[in-house]
Structure formats: structure tokens, C-alpha cells
Design a protein around this motif. Structure first.
Motif, mmCIF file in Angstrom:
data_model
loop_
_atom_site.group_PDB
_atom_site.id
_atom_site.type_symbol
_atom_site.label_atom_id
_atom_site.label_comp_id
_atom_site.label_asym_id
_atom_site.label_seq_id
_atom_site.Cartn_x
_atom_site.Cartn_y
_atom_site.Cartn_z
ATOM 1 N N VAL A 388 10.654 -30.272 72.376
ATOM 2 C CA VAL A 388 9.660 -29.213 72.264
ATOM 3 C C VAL A 388 8.877 -29.424 70.972
ATOM 4 C CG1 VAL A 388 11.287 -27.605 71.171
ATOM 5 C CG2 VAL A 388 9.232 -26.723 72.263
ATOM 6 N N THR A 389 7.551 -29.252 71.046
ATOM 7 C CA THR A 389 6.713 -29.412 69.862
ATOM 8 C C THR A 389 5.829 -28.180 69.695
ATOM 9 O OG1 THR A 389 4.992 -30.530 71.163
ATOM 10 C CG2 THR A 389 6.598 -31.928 70.035
ATOM 11 N N GLY A 390 5.539 -27.859 68.442
ATOM 12 C CA GLY A 390 4.621 -26.773 68.118
ATOM 13 C C GLY A 390 3.490 -27.317 67.268
ATOM 14 N N GLY A 391 2.262 -26.823 67.502
ATOM 15 C CA GLY A 391 1.117 -27.370 66.786
ATOM 16 C C GLY A 391 0.296 -26.309 66.090
ATOM 17 N N ASP A 392 -0.674 -26.783 65.324
ATOM 18 C CA ASP A 392 -1.602 -25.884 64.633
ATOM 19 C C ASP A 392 -2.515 -25.158 65.607
ATOM 20 O OD1 ASP A 392 -0.771 -26.171 62.045
ATOM 21 O OD2 ASP A 392 -2.053 -27.886 61.611
ATOM 22 N N ASP A 393 -2.577 -25.621 66.862
ATOM 23 C CA ASP A 393 -3.423 -24.963 67.855
ATOM 24 C C ASP A 393 -2.741 -23.763 68.497
ATOM 25 O OD1 ASP A 393 -1.512 -26.344 69.232
ATOM 26 O OD2 ASP A 393 -2.889 -27.465 70.513
ATOM 27 N N GLY A 394 -1.511 -23.427 68.047
ATOM 28 C CA GLY A 394 -0.807 -22.263 68.563
ATOM 29 C C GLY A 394 -0.101 -22.501 69.882
ATOM 30 N N LYS A 395 -0.027 -23.765 70.328
ATOM 31 C CA LYS A 395 0.615 -24.064 71.606
ATOM 32 C C LYS A 395 2.029 -24.602 71.393
ATOM 33 C CE LYS A 395 -3.656 -25.011 74.103
ATOM 34 N NZ LYS A 395 -4.508 -26.041 74.727
ATOM 35 N N VAL A 396 2.905 -24.275 72.329
ATOM 36 C CA VAL A 396 4.263 -24.822 72.359
ATOM 37 C C VAL A 396 4.352 -25.680 73.613
ATOM 38 C CG1 VAL A 396 6.714 -24.283 72.533
ATOM 39 C CG2 VAL A 396 5.236 -22.842 71.141
ATOM 40 N N LYS A 397 4.664 -26.975 73.440
ATOM 41 C CA LYS A 397 4.705 -27.907 74.578
ATOM 42 C C LYS A 397 6.107 -28.484 74.721
ATOM 43 C CE LYS A 397 -0.129 -29.343 74.666
ATOM 44 N NZ LYS A 397 -0.395 -29.289 76.104
ATOM 45 N N VAL A 398 6.548 -28.652 75.964
ATOM 46 C CA VAL A 398 7.872 -29.219 76.251
ATOM 47 C C VAL A 398 7.669 -30.559 76.958
ATOM 48 C CG1 VAL A 398 10.155 -28.790 77.193
ATOM 49 C CG2 VAL A 398 8.696 -26.857 76.576
ATOM 50 N N TRP A 399 8.323 -31.598 76.432
ATOM 51 C CA TRP A 399 8.161 -32.968 76.920
ATOM 52 C C TRP A 399 9.469 -33.484 77.498
ATOM 53 C CZ3 TRP A 399 3.159 -34.838 75.980
ATOM 54 C CH2 TRP A 399 2.409 -34.101 75.059
ATOM 55 N N ASN A 400 9.369 -34.245 78.561
ATOM 56 C CA ASN A 400 10.539 -34.910 79.141
ATOM 57 C C ASN A 400 10.682 -36.284 78.492
ATOM 58 O OD1 ASN A 400 12.263 -36.447 80.898
ATOM 59 N ND2 ASN A 400 11.886 -34.942 82.493
ATOM 60 N N THR A 401 11.820 -36.564 77.871
ATOM 61 C CA THR A 401 11.988 -37.828 77.145
ATOM 62 C C THR A 401 12.083 -39.023 78.093
ATOM 63 O OG1 THR A 401 14.372 -37.444 77.053
ATOM 64 C CG2 THR A 401 13.094 -36.779 75.134
ATOM 65 N N SER A 402 12.462 -38.789 79.350
ATOM 66 C CA SER A 402 12.558 -39.899 80.311
ATOM 67 C C SER A 402 11.184 -40.316 80.805
ATOM 68 C CB SER A 402 13.428 -39.503 81.502
ATOM 69 O OG SER A 402 14.712 -39.129 81.080
ATOM 70 N N SER A 403 10.355 -39.343 81.208
ATOM 71 C CA SER A 403 9.036 -39.659 81.756
ATOM 72 C C SER A 403 7.946 -39.686 80.687
ATOM 73 C CB SER A 403 8.655 -38.645 82.829
ATOM 74 O OG SER A 403 8.434 -37.371 82.248
ATOM 75 N N SER A 404 8.210 -39.058 79.521
ATOM 76 C CA SER A 404 7.252 -38.940 78.406
ATOM 77 C C SER A 404 6.071 -38.037 78.743
ATOM 78 C CB SER A 404 6.733 -40.318 77.963
ATOM 79 O OG SER A 404 7.806 -41.161 77.642
ATOM 80 N N PHE A 405 6.208 -37.197 79.768
ATOM 81 C CA PHE A 405 5.145 -36.269 80.133
ATOM 82 C C PHE A 405 5.464 -34.857 79.660
ATOM 83 C CE2 PHE A 405 4.095 -39.313 83.684
ATOM 84 C CZ PHE A 405 2.853 -39.658 83.177
#
Length: 910
Positions: A388-405
Motif C-alpha cells: 500500500v502506498t500513500g502520496g501527496d495527491d491524497g490517494k491511497v493505492k494498493v498494489w499486487n506484488t506478483s502482477s505489479s498492478f
């Protein structure tokens, strides 16, 4: 083993600038991401960033017709010839000036690049080894302004180039008697794209103001007449004009000078073009400038993108509109169509979007977007499967480490994210933000189910959750308080006061109910959760504290301060056990506008993020620098420095400024040239002819904002200016034997294996520690011998076999075989392994991650099979073809047959 970590993948950035390409099979998209390229496999739902990089951001990519070679050209004109099969750099070359476009001929024997107002044709690198892979063949002159696009005829006899001077030029790849060059006008704005019709010299040209010209040629491709050998010899003896210094590096090659106006005598017996039609895209005036286009010759499909984010699909040559859609509110920078004409890829550089659209079904095949601004924080899920990553744009994104999406994005926050973390279950994500809220997100239903706030508005700068996942704490940077909430009720439990400066970091002890808080008041406070949150200890340091981290076993606390020191503490006795002086290890570069040198700069001498490895033996540290340092905790020495980027398009990359860029008025970086040239700005400022000169370009500064080790211990991740970088253990590159003996060789292992001494063969293979040999030994052992071998395996090798099984399960199709091995080892040796659970935890989590991924894939396949069979039965009943009652398929039989099928075939599907 810490030396074996190497760059594995880049997440969080899917497109920056440049052109997209589909591979020849049409299943993969090649996208430039900064100074690297990523290959998105749309069929297998995976992405991979190649382990090579240019010195600046990539601006154009050329792909050979067979898909084996690519030419990557950066902003400065430096080119890399890359093998997409071996994923390595074959050759380097410098074109001396920025390149606008690269295009291989359809037969793969030549390629053309355009720079300034010149087109250069090179012999394409062949399959054989060559001393110089880039040999100049011809230089073409004609346009008066910069060139913008290239297209070849299907038989590679001619190519066309478009220019900003509103003209299009058709050149012969050879000097044909009836076609050397031809100039086409008819437009009132810069040419965006030009396309030949299939197996024809007929041409389409498209300009920035939304005009399409259809040009018909009076000659077929077969009608081009080659020049006799005598004329060719005369051409070689012609004198070549002196053209200044810009082509000194390429003195060889023939030159062809085109003229825009020719007399009647020169036109006689030559190829002639006539304009058959002219169409306009923006008749209603509701579209901005046309910015990109692509054409599929077999289907006669034209795709055009506009600055407003709208794209059109037209059928040529009748110019019939198929459909129109808005996919973004940003300029569409590039378009590409795959070989079948079904999928269209769009790149939007403003938001960093990459979209693949299937136009016939009107659905997305791929829709990915990175963080608009820089990433600030990241966290691994407990099984290492998600990030999971958080950015300065106020979004929280969840990534799959296997597919990288990225598979889910949460947008509830209204300001920058300061921290993100997973709970121990792995299904709840927590995020803290400067908007004064801490939010909890559910990964089952993908919703924000809890929002934690403080009595008075406060900006939360850090976040921590205890090992049970029930207690949430967040630190404030304006009120100097720590807020504690209950996850179940959502109520505020307590407000911890005592710090006299902003709270910079929070961390819970993984094994005990202790919360460590770091502050700019030069103290670290330890709070006891079971003792009414009373301050248990206060650790005083010599400088402002920036970050704290507990070791995975909870027995040690690492603290990084503003003076560049990392100190280690025995928090039970409040005793410092060691320190690392990391002040000189970061080596931050000097920014272009800095008045002082990097050596004198104070901000480069402190670590802003720390993370222990999964086994607790080493610690990762990073800060405002392009380096990440990994230290050995016990020895307190620097083991390795990872250079996370070599991209000179970022600021603060070089230690010393280039004196050639300094003038008597200051740095040339202050001069903002070329602003708005390519942005397709619709409304210019009064008196401004080219773009919007009020816009400003800036160079992002290289920095590492967060570091985290995977719970499996096999990789670590860093959020940087370039994106989310993953570094993984590369076991293939190192020879790491274990208790090796002179008698242990691959042949001796195979000899013991042939004698059916399986346990001895496994022990010998692990002592040699070559993965392929271990795999050969284990897969040779019959299934009925697995029980016996597992029970007789020495305790020392049980852990090694389990670790191998975890890595093998990631790639192998022998799912049932490896699961049998895993089950028998855990059943027979489980009690002994439990006594060393702390040390073995990363390995067990790695095993769990591999099994969980297979479980999810196989579950989906089973569900799909069950519903398909049920559907088939229902249809047969409706049609009156139902079988007799005694032979009807029961639910139990259905599940049994499905499980049998699963054992035979599901592994290959997964």
C-alpha cells in the motif's frame, strides 16, 4: 546474502512521456517510465520493468518488427540499443541533439530518426555481431522546421516525415528514378502524424488544428523504378557540401536535399500527388488541439487524441465516425494500436495514466495511473503479497506484488497522506493525512469503514497500529499530542501529552504493549499501553529525532536523529547499545540553484526513514539522497549502498555543478526555454504565439521518502521520486555453498540419486546449494517416498527444504507434489520448528504467500468450472435433454469431479 539484492521492478509509475508500442504479438505494451521502460503483459496480467536505464528521461522508443530489439533515446539524444529477449544493453550511441522520432522499416533492415529539420537513415543492427551497430546510410534535408513524425510504406521502399513547418515530405529509401523526394502542403498548422495506406503510396496527413488531408498518388509501389548502376556511381562521386559541426560525428552517408518548389522539367516523369479530400475533426468547435494519432492499415482505423482528453475513432478513407469518448481531462500524449486492431493504448503524461481500450466491446483492458505527486509512505501486507502506498495527491493505492498492478485506489482523503500501514490480519489498511483524519479501509468490500478524528483539528504526521490491530495511534505535528483510538468502536481512548515539539514518528513494539514516539524535542518516549499509557521511559538524544523503528523481535529500538546518527537502544533498561555514524554515507547531490556545495549542506546529513530486515540482522536507511544504505546492526558497519537512480533529469543528482551551465548572470537552469511547445495549449496569453509562456517547468528532486522490508525477507521496497522501487534477492547470480566438501559435485549427487539414497542426495544438493540441482533431486523422488525422506531428513536441512519449496511454488506447475512435501515436513517437524518461530517467521510467511496465491487462482478456477457445469445442466433441462434421474449429477459428484480435474489441470492454468 544482503549483497545479492538487485533491482527487480518499478511500481507506481506506469507512463511518463514518450511513445507507446505494442509488441508484434499484440499482447504486451512497452511504456517509457522516466529513464526506464516497463513491459505490461496484458494477457497474463503482469508487468516488468527492465533492469536498465538511460541517463535522462526517455522521449522516444523504436521497436524492431520482430520485437527483439528496441532503441531508447533520451532527452539529450543519447541512445541505447536494447535486446528485449536478453533484457540487456547491446550498444550505446549519441545523436548529439534531441531526437523527435525513431521508426524501424517494416523489413527490419533500416531505421530512421529525426532531429531538428533532418531525417537520418541508418542500417539496422542485424543478427550477427557488428563493430558499430549504428551505420549512417543517408541524410535527408527538406523541412525548414523541426520534424515530428515518421511512417514507412509496407515494402520499406519509401518513408514520409511530418514537420512543424506544416509540410509533409515523402522520401525514397533508395534513389528511385521517379521518386527521390516529394513535398506536400495543404495544412495551416504543425503536422502531428502522417500515414501511408496499405501497400500503397497514398498518404494521410493530420495537423494540430484538426485537419486531415487525403493524398492520392498516381503511381503504385511496384511502379517505382530503380536507378541504373551507372547513375548510382555518379551519385557517390558528387561533392558533399560542408554543413557545419553538427554532423562531424557522422561523416559518412549519402545526402539528399529536397526542394519545396520544383520546375516543370524536374516534375516530368516523376511521381505526382493530388489532394483527394480534406476533413476537419472539430467542426463544432468543442475540441482542443489534436495532439496524437495512430492508424491501423489493415482495418483502415484512425484514432486521434486531443488536448482535452477526448479521442475519436474514424474509418478511412470515408472519414466515418465510429465513436468518440473522453478518457481523461488531460492531454493525450501518445496512441498505439496493436497488430489485430482490437486494442488501443493511450498515454497521458499530465497524470501519468496508461489506458488500453478495446473499442469493439467498449471496455478497458488496462487502466492504470500512478500517484500524481510524489509517494510519501508505503507498507507491506503481513504475507508480503500486497503493497500500500500513500502520496501527496491524497490517494491511497494498493498494489499486487506478483502482477505489479494497482487494483484499488481510495480517494477519501482531502490532503496529503503522511503514513499508511496494514493491520495484522492483512485485510485492513490505515492511513493518516494532513487533513486531520485517520481512515480505515476494508480490502474485502473496498470501502472506508472507519474515520478517526481528534477533538480539535490536527495535522497527523505519523501512524502506528499495535500487533492485535485493535489500538490505533497517530501523532500530530501542530499540537504535539498523540491520539489513541479503538478500532472496534472508533472512539478516542486517550490523548498522550508530554512532547514539546512536533511528533515525527510512532512505532509499536511487535511483542509487547509498548508505544515509542519520536519528536523534534530531542526525546523518544516509551508509553505502556497496559499501565494507563503512562510514560515508561524517556530517551534523550543530542539532536531532533526523525524516525524510530523496533526490531521484529521487539528487543531493540533504532533511532535516527538530525545529526546523522543511528542509535540502538535496549528499551527495557533505557541503555544505548550502539550507534552508527551515517553522516557521510548519504552523499546528497547539489541542486542546480543551490548557492552552497553539497558537502556544506546540512540537510543531506540525516536519515529520514529506517527499516529493520525481516531477520533483524541489518537495517535499511534512506533520506534526501539517491543512495539507500544497508548496515549490519551487530557489527555497525556499512554493508552496501544502493544507487536507486542515475536519472539526470532529476535534481540533486550530481555532486558538483557543471561549470559549462554557469553564466555571469547565474545558472542556465533559471532560463525556462521551450515552455508550452508541445502541450497543445488552446488559449494562449495575449501576444503569445507558441503555447502558454506563463507555465513553468521544474525538476523534481531525488529523494527516498520511505523504506520497508518484505515480511518474507526476500525483497525490500522504497518510495522515491521515480516511483516505488522493488529490490529482490537474486539467488541465481551467486554461488553460496553450505558446508561444502571436495567430494560433493553435481555428478556425485546424481550418482547417489540413481542409487535411490534420496535423503543423502538432498543433503548433498543443499550443501552444493545450486537451485536447479536441488529441483532435479526433489522432483526425481517418487511421491510414495516423500514420507520416508521427510522423516529421515536432518533438522538442519528441514528449514532449507521449506525455503526451497516456498520459492519453487511461485513458479512450478507441480502444485500437488510440492504441497505434499510441505504438508509432510510441517506435520513431522512442526513442534521443533515452533521453538524457533521468531527466526523462521520470514520463511514461513514466504511459504504462506506462495500457497495463498495458488489458493486464490485455483479457487477462481473451481468456481468458474462449477458455475459453467451448473449452467450447462440448466440449459439441457430447459431444452428437454435432461438425463434420467438415476444418472443425474449430484452436488457431491460435481465437487468430486471438479477436484479431480483440478489436480490434473488447474496448476497449468494458475
Amino acid at each position: 546474502m544482503k549483497f545479492a539484492y538487485r533491482f527487480s521492478n518499478l511500481l507506481g509509475t506506469v507512463y511518463r512521456r514518450g511513445n507507446l508500442h505494442f509488441t508484434p504479438d499484440g499482447n504486451c505494451v512497452i511504456s517509457p517510465v522516466g529513464n526506464r521502460i516497463t513491459i505490461f503483459d496484458l494477457k497474463n496480467n503482469k508487468s516488468e520493468t527492465l533492469p536498465l536505464a538511460t541517463r535522462h528521461n526517455i522521449t522516444c522508443v523504436g521497436l524492431s518488427p520482430d520485437g527483439s530489439l528496441a532503441i531508447l533515446v533520451d532527452e539529450e539524444g543519447a541512445a541505447l540499443l536494447v535486446s528485449l529477449i536478453g533484457k540487456s544493453v547491446i550498444h550505446q550511441f549519441h545523436f548529439q541533439k534531441p531526437v523527435h522520432c525513431v521508426c524501424f522499416s517494416p523489413d527490419g533492415r533500416k531505421f530512421v530518426i529525426t532531429k531538428d529539420n533532418v531525417a537520418l537513415m541508418y542500417h539496422a543492427p542485424g543478427k550477427k555481431r557488428e563493430f558499430n551497430a549504428f551505420v549512417l546510410d543517408k541524410t535527408y534535408y527538406g523541412p525548414y522546421d523541426e520534424t515530428t513524425c515518421i511512417d514507412w510504406t509496407d515494402d520499406s521502399k519509401c518513408f514520409a516525415i511530418g514537420s512543424k513547418d506544416m509540410s509533409t515530405w515523402v522520401f525514397g529509401a533508395e534513389r528511385w528514378v521517379n521518386l527521390i523526394y516529394y513535398s506536400l502542403g495543404g495544412h495551416k498548422d504543425a503536422i502531428v502524424a502522417c500515414f501511408f495506406e496499405e501497400n500503397s503510396l497514398d498518404l494521410y496527413t493530420i495537423s494540430q488544428d484538426g485537419a486531415l488531408c487525403v493524398w492520392q498518388c498516381d503511381t503504385d509501389l511496384d511502379g517505382l523504378k530503380p536507378r541504373p548502376p551507372k547513375d548510382r556511381a555518379e551519385d557517390k562521386n558528387e561533392s558533399i557540401e560542408d554543413l557545419g559541426e553538427e554532423f562531424i560525428e557522422e561523416p559518412k552517408g549519402e545526402e539528399i536535399h529536397g526542394k519545396a518548389t520544383t520546375n516543370e522539367k524536374e516534375r516530368r516523369d516523376k511521381v505526382k500527388y493530388s489532394r483527394a479530400a480534406k476533413y476537419f475533426f472539430n467542426k463544432e468547435g468543442d475540441f482542443n488541439n489534436l495532439t496524437s494519432a495512430a492508424y491501423h492499415k489493415k482495418m483502415h482505423l484512425l484514432v486521434t487524441g486531443f488536448a482535452s482528453g477526448i479521442f475519436h475513432l474514424h474509418e478511412l478513407p470515408e472519414f466515418n465516425l465510429i465513436h468518440s469518448l473522453s478518457i481523461s481531462d488531460q492531454r493525450i500524449a501518445t496512441i498505439s494500436i496493436n497488430c489485430t486492431g482490437d486494442w488501443i493504448a493511450f498515454g497521458c503524461s499530465g497524470l501519468g495514466q496508461l489506458l488500453v481500450w478495446e473499442w469493439q466491446s467498449e471496455s478497458y483492458v488496462l487502466k492504470q495511473q500512478g500517484h500524481f505527486n510524489s509517494m510519501v509512505s508505503l507498507a507491506y501486507s503481513p504475507d508480503g503479497q500486497y503493497l500500500v502506498t500513500g502520496g501527496d495527491d491524497g490517494k491511497v493505492k494498493v498494489w499486487n506484488t506478483s502482477s505489479s498492478f494497482c487494483f484499488v485506489t481510495f480517494t477519501e482523503h482531502t490532503s496529503s497522506i503522511s503514513a499508511v500501514t496494514f493491520t495484522s490480519t492483512g485485510y485492513v489498511i490505515l492511513s493518516a493525512s494532513l487533513d486531520g483524519t485517520v481512515r480505515a479501509f476494508d480490502l474485502h468490500r473496498y470501502r472506508n469503514f472507519r474515520t478517526f478524528t481528534s477533538p480539535r483539528p490536527a495535522q497527523f504526521s505519523c501512524l502506528a497500529v499495535d500487533s492485535s490491530g485493535e489500538i490505533i495511534s497517530a501523532g500530530s505535528q501542530d499540537s504535539f499530542d498523540i491520539f489513541v483510538w479503538s478500532m472496534q468502536s472508533g472512539r478516542l481512548l486517550d490523548v498522550l501529552s508530554g512532547h514539546e515539539g512536533p511528533i515525527s514518528s510512532l512505532c509499536f513494539n511487535p511483542m509487547k504493549s509498548i508505544l515509542a514516539s519520536a519528536s523534534w524535542d530531542k526525546t523518544v518516549r516509551l508509553w505502556d499501553m497496559f499501565d494507563s499509557w503512562r510514560t515508561k521511559e524517556t530517551l534523550t538524544l543530542n539532536s531532533d529525532v526523525l524516525v524510530v523503528a523496533f526490531r521484529p523481535d521487539g528487543n531493540e529500538l533504532a533511532v535516527a536523529a538530525l545529526d546523522g546518527q543511528i542509535t540502538f537502544w535496549d528499551h527495557e533498561n533505557a541503555v544505548q547499545t550502539g550507534s552508527i555514524e551515517g553522516r557521510h554515507d548519504l552523499q546528497m547531490g547539489r541542486k542546480e540553484l543551490d548557492k552552497i556545495t553539497a558537502k556544506q549542506s546540512a540537510k543531506a546529513k540525516s536519515f529520514t526513514t529506517l527499516c529493520y530486515s525481516a531477520d533483524g540482522q541489518s537495517i535499511l536507511a534512506g533520506g534526501l539522497s539517491k543512495f539507500v544504505c544497508i548496515y549490519h546492526v551487530k557489527e555497525q558497519i556499512l554493508m552496501k549502498k544502493f544507487e536507486i537512480s542515475c536519472n539526470l533529469s532529476l535534481d540533486a543528482m550530481e555532486e558538483y555543478l557543471d561549470r559549462r551551465k554557469m553564466t555571469e548572470f547565474g545558472s542556465m537552469a533559471l532560463i525556462d526555454d521551450g515552455a508550452g511547445d508541445e502541450d497543445g495549449v488552446a488559449i494562449a496569453l495575449p501576444g503569445v504565439k507558441r503555447g502558454d509562456l506563463s507555465s513553468r517547468h521544474f525538476k523534481p528532486e531525488i529523494r527516498v521518502t520511505c523504506l520497508r522490508f518484505s515480511p518474507t525477507g526476500r525483497s525490500w521496497a522504497a518510495t522515491t521520486t521515480e516511483g516505488l522501487l522493488i529490490y529482490s534477492l537474486d539467488s541465481g547470480l551467486i554461488f553460496d555453498p553450505f558446508e561444502l566438501d571436495i567430494d560433493i559435485t553435481p555428478s556425485s549427487v546424481r550418482k547417489v540419486l540413481s542409487q535411490k539414497e534420496y535423503t543423502m542426495a538432498i543433503v548433498m544438493a543443499f550443501r552444493l546449494n545450486e537451485k536447479k540441482l536441488i529441483q532435479e533431486v526433489i522432483e526425481t523422488i517418487p511421491c510414495n517416498e516423500v514420507d520416508v525422506v521427510c522423516s529421515s531428513l536432518p533438522e538442519l536441512y528441514v528449514e532449507k527444504v521449506l525455503e526451497f519449496l516456498a520459492s519453487a511454488l511461485e513458479t512450478s506447475h507441480h502444485l500437488e507434489f510440492y504441497l505434499t512435501w510441505t504438508q509432510r515436513l510441517l506435520m513431522l517437524h512442526g513442534q521443533k520448528l515452533k521453538t524457533r518461530s521468531g527466526k523462521l517467521l520470514p520463511m514461513i510467511q514466504f511459504l504462506q504467500k506462495s500457497i495463498q496465491r495458488h489458493f486464490e487462482d485455483v479457487s477462481k478456477l473451481c468456481e468458474w468450472n462449477r458455475y459453467n457445469i451448473k449452467y450447462a445442466l440448466a440449459i439441457s433441462q430447459q431444452r428437454g435433454m435432461k438425463r434420467p434421474a438415476e444418472t443425474s449429477v449430484s452436488e457431491e459428484e460435481l465437487e468430486e469431479s471438479n477436484s479431480d480435474y483440478l489436480m490434473e489441470d488447474a496448476t497449468t492454468h494458475s
